[in-house]
Write a protein that holds these residues in place. Structure first.
Motif, short mmCIF file in Angstrom:
data_model
loop_
_atom_site.label_atom_id
_atom_site.label_comp_id
_atom_site.label_asym_id
_atom_site.label_seq_id
_atom_site.Cartn_x
_atom_site.Cartn_y
_atom_site.Cartn_z
N UNK A 52 -13.72 91.50 -91.67
CA UNK A 52 -12.53 90.69 -91.94
C UNK A 52 -11.24 91.51 -91.93
N UNK A 53 -11.34 92.83 -91.92
CA UNK A 53 -10.13 93.67 -91.93
C UNK A 53 -9.32 93.46 -90.65
N UNK A 54 -8.03 93.27 -90.81
CA UNK A 54 -7.20 93.00 -89.65
C UNK A 54 -6.45 94.20 -89.11
N UNK A 98 -13.47 100.05 -96.52
CA UNK A 98 -12.53 98.95 -96.68
C UNK A 98 -11.13 99.49 -96.95
N UNK A 99 -10.16 98.66 -96.86
CA UNK A 99 -8.81 99.03 -97.21
C UNK A 99 -8.50 98.61 -98.62
N UNK A 100 -7.21 98.56 -98.92
CA UNK A 100 -6.80 98.12 -100.25
C UNK A 100 -7.26 96.70 -100.53
N UNK A 101 -7.44 95.91 -99.48
CA UNK A 101 -7.89 94.54 -99.66
C UNK A 101 -9.30 94.47 -100.24
N UNK A 102 -10.03 95.57 -100.14
CA UNK A 102 -11.40 95.57 -100.66
C UNK A 102 -11.47 95.45 -102.17
N UNK A 103 -10.35 95.78 -102.84
CA UNK A 103 -10.36 95.70 -104.30
C UNK A 103 -9.77 94.39 -104.81
N UNK A 161 -10.22 88.42 -105.44
CA UNK A 161 -10.79 87.28 -104.73
C UNK A 161 -12.18 87.63 -104.18
N UNK A 162 -12.37 88.89 -103.78
CA UNK A 162 -13.68 89.32 -103.29
C UNK A 162 -14.60 89.71 -104.45
N UNK A 163 -14.02 90.27 -105.49
CA UNK A 163 -14.75 90.68 -106.70
C UNK A 163 -15.90 91.64 -106.36
N UNK A 164 -15.65 92.56 -105.44
CA UNK A 164 -16.69 93.52 -105.06
C UNK A 164 -17.04 94.47 -106.20
#
Length: 416
Positions: free
Chosen positions: A266-268, A358-363, A366-369
């Motif tokens: 999903x990373x753009x 992952x990038x910063x979006x990984x944290x 909304x994903x709650x990884x």
């Protein structure tokens, strides 16, 4: 339930008859439904009452019961593999089943009797067992304050417990307490009795909806046939409880891999230092995912070894061969300890390093990884691994028994 031919059997245990494909066909659709709401339940701390009920209706609680007694006839290896699949969908829901599956195993190991027939029937009817043996207020097994005392033709349970996993979902609670004299007993009591108080005060940062808080008992009755000497519980109980936790950890590791793959796809955009502007084509990021997959593979393999060693103990017990059984208990203790070290390391590594792909979006919340690491770290703290390597080394080098207190409390508690 017990037929004339079965009266000569030593236990309710039988060779496994289930197939992996058949078990998956029955339970995987339920696991998939449970997975759909995992993130919002985790985010808002919503207890999975409905999801546990789906599993009860599907017969998950009777998966180990032999087919001739009305169950699905799964081996322990198959049972723990299913539990790992469930944990991949929701680690909280999977951990809820630990006490129930252990008590089913205990009754399958018992000699056929009218009282045990009633327990098999209860399992078939979907009745669920929760509980917790750990004393509240820093009490220990060596200094039990909870009591199970005779009162006419019944028993009364009084005391306080913590880590009462699965209690809020249960019909029955499995309670450890002091009997008369030096005896230690386990009593199965009705969860709905007014003398039972369940308190949602579990404050751990992981496994937040497992109902692992306090349980208080005030003159709660237990009937004949529902009270058992702790030392007579099934001989691989400690290893069983530990392997159940390893199942959940193995499932968490696979969930981290699953979500890591989805997040990378999903990373753009990529960082300027990247090897490819497309993150999913960046060789270094792909290497991270490959390494996480190896952790998931190691966890699954170690779990399979631990569960398989318990199938060998169960077979020896069913055959009435105590010499072989004792040897296999020892072997299972070694294998389970080795598996614990391997699975915990794999789970903690996977749930941490997956973020490197992952990038910063990984944290993003909304994903709650982060739930994967929090849940893995919490489970890994139940039975501290810090001692295991030393104990294993002492056994391998010096022959020191890795289970020095085999006779106490039915060969161990619940892995807490």
């Amino acid at each position: 339930m017990t037929t004339t031919d079965e009266k000569t059997a030593l236990t309710y245990l039988r060779p496994a008859t289930a197939t992996d494909a058949g078990l998956s066909a029955r339970f995987q659709p339920v696991f998939d439904r449970i997975a759909e709401g995992n993130v919002p339940r985790e985010k808002d701390r919503v207890f999975p009452y409905e999801q546990v009920s789906w599993l009860k209706e599907a017969g998950f609680g009777r998966v180990r019961i032999p087919a001739e007694h009305g169950g699905f006839g799964a081996s322990l290896a198959q049972t723990f593999a299913l539990l790992a699949d469930l944990a991949e969908a929701d680690a909280n829901v999977a951990h809820v089943w630990r006490n129930h599956l252990a008590f089913v195993e205990d009754r399958l190991n018992a000699a056929p009797s009218a009282a045990n027939d009633r327990w098999i029937r209860r399992f078939l009817d979907g009745e669920f067992v929760g509980g917790g043996w750990t004393e509240a207020n820093n009490g220990t097994f060596a200094n039990l304050k909870t009591t199970v005392r005779k009162d006419g033709d019944r028993w009364l349970v009084n005391g306080a417990k913590f880590y009462a996993t699965g209690s809020l979902y249960a019909d029955w609670l499995d309670v450890l307490g002091k009997g008369d004299g030096d005896s230690v007993l386990t009593a199965l009591v009705r969860r709905e009795h007014p003398g039972v108080e369940l308190v949602d005060d579990w404050t751990g940062f992981g496994q937040r909806t497992t109902a692992s808080g306090s349980a208080n008992y005030r003159d709660v009755p237990a009937e004949e046939g529902d009270v058992f000497p702790a030392g007579e519980r099934f001989v691989y109980q400690g290893q069983f409880y530990q392997t159940a936790m390893l199942s959940v950890l193995a499932g968490i590791t696979r969930a981290a891999l699953r979500d890591g793959i989805a997040a990378l796809k999903a990373r753009g955009r990529n960082y300027p230092q990247g090897l490819d502007p497309e993150p999913a084509a960046d060789a270094q990021l792909l290497q991270v995912i490959g390494q996480v997959s190896a952790h998931a593979f190691a966890a699954r393999a170690a779990l399979r070894a631990s569960a398989g060693s318990l199938d060998l103990v169960a077979a020896a017990h069913a055959a009435g061969d105590q010499v072989i059984r004792e040897q296999r208990v020892l072997e299972a203790e070694v294998v389970t300890a080795q598996a614990q070290l391997a699975v915990i390391d794999a789970a903690l590594q996977a749930t941490t390093t997956v973020f490197d792909a992952l990038g910063a979006s990984g944290v993003s919340e909304n994903r709650l990884l982060d739930r994967h690491w929090r849940n893995a770290r919490t489970l890994a703290s139940h039975n501290p691994r810090v001692y295991k390597a030393r104990i294993l080394g002492d056994w391998l080098v010096n022959g020191k028994d890795p289970v020095p207190n085999l006779a106490a409390l039915g060969r161990g508690g619940q892995g807490d």
